[in-house]
Design a protein around this motif. Structure first.
Motif, PDB file in Angstrom:
ATOM      1  N   ALA A  39       0.819  -1.223   0.000  1.00 47.04           N
ATOM      2  CA  ALA A  39       0.000   0.000   0.000  1.00 47.04           C
ATOM      3  C   ALA A  39       0.855   1.276   0.000  1.00 47.04           C
ATOM      4  O   ALA A  39       0.384   2.335  -0.441  1.00 47.04           O
ATOM      5  CB  ALA A  39      -0.902   0.006   1.241  1.00 47.04           C
ATOM      6  N   LEU A  44       1.068   3.545  -3.029  1.00 49.08           N
ATOM      7  CA  LEU A  44      -0.261   4.068  -3.377  1.00 49.08           C
ATOM      8  C   LEU A  44      -0.643   5.209  -2.443  1.00 49.08           C
ATOM      9  O   LEU A  44      -1.219   6.217  -2.848  1.00 49.08           O
ATOM     10  CB  LEU A  44      -1.314   2.959  -3.259  1.00 49.08           C
ATOM     11  CG  LEU A  44      -1.147   1.750  -4.175  1.00 49.08           C
ATOM     12  CD1 LEU A  44      -2.178   0.691  -3.852  1.00 49.08           C
ATOM     13  CD2 LEU A  44      -1.285   2.179  -5.636  1.00 49.08           C
ATOM     14  N   ARG A  45      -0.296   5.018  -1.157  1.00 50.26           N
ATOM     15  CA  ARG A  45      -0.646   6.023  -0.141  1.00 50.26           C
ATOM     16  C   ARG A  45       0.252   7.253  -0.238  1.00 50.26           C
ATOM     17  O   ARG A  45      -0.212   8.378  -0.226  1.00 50.26           O
ATOM     18  CB  ARG A  45      -0.515   5.371   1.238  1.00 50.26           C
ATOM     19  CG  ARG A  45      -1.154   6.163   2.364  1.00 50.26           C
ATOM     20  CD  ARG A  45      -1.123   5.378   3.665  1.00 50.26           C
ATOM     21  NE  ARG A  45       0.228   4.991   4.035  1.00 50.26           N
ATOM     22  CZ  ARG A  45       0.579   3.752   4.369  1.00 50.26           C
ATOM     23  NH1 ARG A  45      -0.287   2.796   4.373  1.00 50.26           N
ATOM     24  NH2 ARG A  45       1.837   3.485   4.697  1.00 50.26           N
ATOM     25  N   ARG A  56      -8.442   5.742   0.818  1.00 52.46           N
ATOM     26  CA  ARG A  56      -8.216   4.480   1.517  1.00 52.46           C
ATOM     27  C   ARG A  56      -8.957   3.280   0.895  1.00 52.46           C
ATOM     28  O   ARG A  56      -8.343   2.214   0.722  1.00 52.46           O
ATOM     29  CB  ARG A  56      -8.580   4.648   3.007  1.00 52.46           C
ATOM     30  CG  ARG A  56      -8.068   3.512   3.857  1.00 52.46           C
ATOM     31  CD  ARG A  56      -8.199   3.805   5.313  1.00 52.46           C
ATOM     32  NE  ARG A  56      -7.234   4.824   5.747  1.00 52.46           N
ATOM     33  CZ  ARG A  56      -7.031   5.158   7.022  1.00 52.46           C
ATOM     34  NH1 ARG A  56      -7.746   4.583   7.955  1.00 52.46           N
ATOM     35  NH2 ARG A  56      -6.143   6.060   7.348  1.00 52.46           N
ATOM     36  N   ILE A 104      -7.121   2.127  -2.121  1.00 50.92           N
ATOM     37  CA  ILE A 104      -5.840   1.483  -1.764  1.00 50.92           C
ATOM     38  C   ILE A 104      -6.104   0.034  -1.336  1.00 50.92           C
ATOM     39  O   ILE A 104      -5.438  -0.901  -1.809  1.00 50.92           O
ATOM     40  CB  ILE A 104      -5.132   2.266  -0.632  1.00 50.92           C
ATOM     41  CG1 ILE A 104      -4.649   3.621  -1.149  1.00 50.92           C
ATOM     42  CG2 ILE A 104      -3.961   1.470  -0.063  1.00 50.92           C
ATOM     43  CD1 ILE A 104      -4.046   4.523  -0.100  1.00 50.92           C
ATOM     44  N   THR A 105      -7.090  -0.148  -0.455  1.00 47.73           N
ATOM     45  CA  THR A 105      -7.407  -1.500   0.034  1.00 47.73           C
ATOM     46  C   THR A 105      -7.735  -2.422  -1.142  1.00 47.73           C
ATOM     47  O   THR A 105      -7.247  -3.564  -1.214  1.00 47.73           O
ATOM     48  CB  THR A 105      -8.613  -1.428   1.004  1.00 47.73           C
ATOM     49  OG1 THR A 105      -8.355  -0.397   1.945  1.00 47.73           O
ATOM     50  CG2 THR A 105      -8.829  -2.743   1.721  1.00 47.73           C
ATOM     51  N   ARG A 116      -6.861  -2.142  -4.327  1.00 50.06           N
ATOM     52  CA  ARG A 116      -5.713  -2.419  -5.199  1.00 50.06           C
ATOM     53  C   ARG A 116      -4.673  -3.310  -4.522  1.00 50.06           C
ATOM     54  O   ARG A 116      -4.027  -4.135  -5.175  1.00 50.06           O
ATOM     55  CB  ARG A 116      -5.087  -1.105  -5.677  1.00 50.06           C
ATOM     56  CG  ARG A 116      -5.958  -0.479  -6.767  1.00 50.06           C
ATOM     57  CD  ARG A 116      -5.487   0.861  -7.208  1.00 50.06           C
ATOM     58  NE  ARG A 116      -4.279   0.831  -8.016  1.00 50.06           N
ATOM     59  CZ  ARG A 116      -3.861   1.842  -8.766  1.00 50.06           C
ATOM     60  NH1 ARG A 116      -4.579   2.959  -8.807  1.00 50.06           N
ATOM     61  NH2 ARG A 116      -2.758   1.773  -9.464  1.00 50.06           N
ATOM     62  N   THR A 145       1.520   0.084  -8.678  1.00 51.99           N
ATOM     63  CA  THR A 145       1.280   1.419  -9.252  1.00 51.99           C
ATOM     64  C   THR A 145       1.151   1.356 -10.789  1.00 51.99           C
ATOM     65  O   THR A 145       1.092   2.394 -11.444  1.00 51.99           O
ATOM     66  CB  THR A 145       2.426   2.387  -8.881  1.00 51.99           C
ATOM     67  OG1 THR A 145       3.657   1.776  -9.253  1.00 51.99           O
ATOM     68  CG2 THR A 145       2.439   2.708  -7.398  1.00 51.99           C
TER      69      THR A 145
END
Lengths: 247, 264
Positions: free
Chosen positions: A100, A103-104, A111, A114-115, A117, A154
């Motif tokens: 993560a 992404l973060r 959020r 992100i979870t 992906r 990504t």
């Protein structure tokens, strides 16, 4: 396309790269082979901008990256994914947090996205439900797969693999190679891989380049490399020590 | 092409030149490192969670050692200063003597040395291991600045925690002196604290504060720098950790003298 021209690098008085030339076609898997300590990882670090050459240049889609610094270099790196030799996972985070992280911090996605992906990336590398574990709690093969998931999450255009199968048993080597091949078919990234897994890499590579004494001595499709008459290439592929053939 | 060896008489000069260049180069790197960290410190995005984590790492984890060394330093001071003052019939000044010694000098210096040993060494080792396992390279190739994630939060946490640790060290030290002077040796409580109020003023407290603030920067700067520029393998990390503690400790003492001579 990645174009490398006359790349030269020395550490102190020790030359490592001596005018290296290479062309990496877009969307291909190019594997760099060569003896340990021959400068393969040093070469890769030049491609990702971690080292600067003494001479020569690296062009990514026509743009020279060797002189770039700061934000300009970061703009190029945003197109990259890198799988390091040891995984380089952040050991203070869980496997899922590692995936993560870009992404973060880089894409700053919300959020829930992100979870979603991260879960998809872990499923893609066969680690469904393992995200909560710490990198220290999982096997070497799993760490490599988490590293691959982190590099690909990504959706980069170019992915660099620095000996992604070092230290793994033959079954895991094959598993990782097929995973890379499968992900490459799915995402169509350009892959540059440093490896000395002979003959396994011939199954996944589009192009193989042999690096010897700081230069690319032979480059071509796997079949051409396997049939090469170059003594250095032949010795390396057959695992014959130097000076034992053609002496 | 091979280089022609230098004539024998010129070789010491060559070695001296090489050494000088190396020193100047490393000083330049050291300064550039701080400048980069300060730029990361003042430019967004700010990493609040990394900063809070560093506060915990440097401050909270050093609490016990600060409480322990602070109380015993105060007790030793109380005993020794009392035994000296009583010879001159001036034991009433025990409170200010203990407080001034701690606030102006011993508190900032000893707490900084303790935090260096406890947290500074761990900071160097942690960053050093991140360097040799390519975790710092991983941050870099993700187009994320490692200075923003690892160094700037540590320096900011040093600026916050060192004065707090010093204040805590001083407080328990003064109570340590009270324990020995008042509870064990029979000095009156009013005399101990009353004289302290007369002799200790804001200027003394600010002297200690500025010292601890600068020690916070020095220790986190040196320790993160050494971790960032670690050598190879476990031996490299071990050497960097030792170097960080030694250099931080020496700089604390040198800088303490310098600050002591310029501050009122």
């Amino acid at each position: 396309m990645i174009l490398v021209q006359g790349l030269t690098k020395s550490f102190g008085r020790q030359p490592v790269l001596r005018g290296l030339d290479l062309e990496v076609p877009t969307g291909s898997i190019t594997v760099i082979i060569g003896r340990s300590g021959g400068g393969k990882s040093v070469f890769l670090k030049h491609l990702i901008g971690l080292l600067r050459p003494d001479a020569g240049r690296v062009l990514v889609d026509g743009a020279q990256i060797t002189g770039l610094r700061g934000r300009a270099l970061d703009d190029v790196r945003r197109r990259y994914g890198v799988v390091f030799q040891g995984g380089a996972l952040f050991d203070s985070m869980s496997c899922a947090d590692n995936v993560a992280f870009p992404l973060r911090e880089r894409l700053r996605l919300p959020r829930p996205e992100i979870t979603k992906r991260v879960e998809a990336a872990l499923v893609a590398v066969g680690l469904e439900g393992m995200g909560a574990k710490n990198p220290a709690e999982v096997s070497g093969g799993m760490r490599k797969r988490v590293a691959i998931a982190r590099a690909l999450v990504t959706e980069p255009e170019i992915v660099f693999f620095d000996e992604p199968t070092t230290g793994l048993d033959p079954v895991l080597v094959n598993t990782i190679h097929h995973l890379i091949l499968d992900l490459h078919r799915r995402y169509r990234f350009t892959a540059v891989m440093v490896s000395h897994e002979i003959p396994e890499i011939f199954e996944i590579a589009d192009t193989v380049a042999m690096l010897h004494e700081g230069r690319i001595v032979e480059v071509g499709p796997p079949a051409a490399i396997q049939a090469s008459q170059n003594r250095v290439v032949r010795q390396f592929i057959r695992g014959v020590p130097e000076n034992s053939e053609g002496a | 092409m091979t280089e022609r060896p230098l004539p024998l008489p010129l070789r010491p000069l060559d070695a001296l030149g090489g050494w000088t260049l190396e020193v100047v180069e490393s000083l330049g790197r050291f300064g550039t490192f701080l400048a980069e960290a300060l730029v990361a410190l003042v430019s967004p995005p700010f990493k609040l969670s990394a900063f809070l984590d560093r506060i915990h790492y440097i401050g909270y984890r050093s609490l016990l050692i600060i409480l322990l060394t602070g109380s015993f330093t105060g007790m030793v001071l109380g005993l020794q200063v009392y035994l000296t003052l009583v010879r001159f019939g001036s034991e009433a000044y025990l409170g200010p003597a203990v407080a001034l010694s701690l606030i102006r000098e011993l508190g900032p210096v000893l707490s900084a040395l303790m935090v260096t040993g406890r947290a500074g060494s761990a900071l160097t080792a942690e960053i050093g291991i991140m360097r040799i396992t390519e975790q710092i390279d991983a941050l870099t190739v993700m187009a994320l600045n490692p200075m923003r994630y690892l160094v700037a939060p540590s320096i900011l946490a040093g600026l916050v925690t060192f004065p707090l640790m010093t204040a805590l060290f001083n407080t328990v030290g003064i109570f340590g002196g009270y324990l020995v002077g008042v509870e064990l040796l029979g000095l009156s409580q009013g005399t101990y604290f009353g004289e302290m109020q007369t002799f200790v003023d804001m200027k003394d407290i600010m002297t200690g504060f500025w010292k601890s603030l600068s020690f916070g920067v020095i220790v986190t700067w040196v320790c993160t720098y050494k971790g960032f520029h670690v050598g190879h393998g476990a031996e490299g990390v071990a050497r960097a950790t030792t170097d960080a503690v030694v250099l931080s400790s020496v700089l604390i003492l040198v800088w303490d003298y310098f600050m002591g001579s310029i501050l009122p």
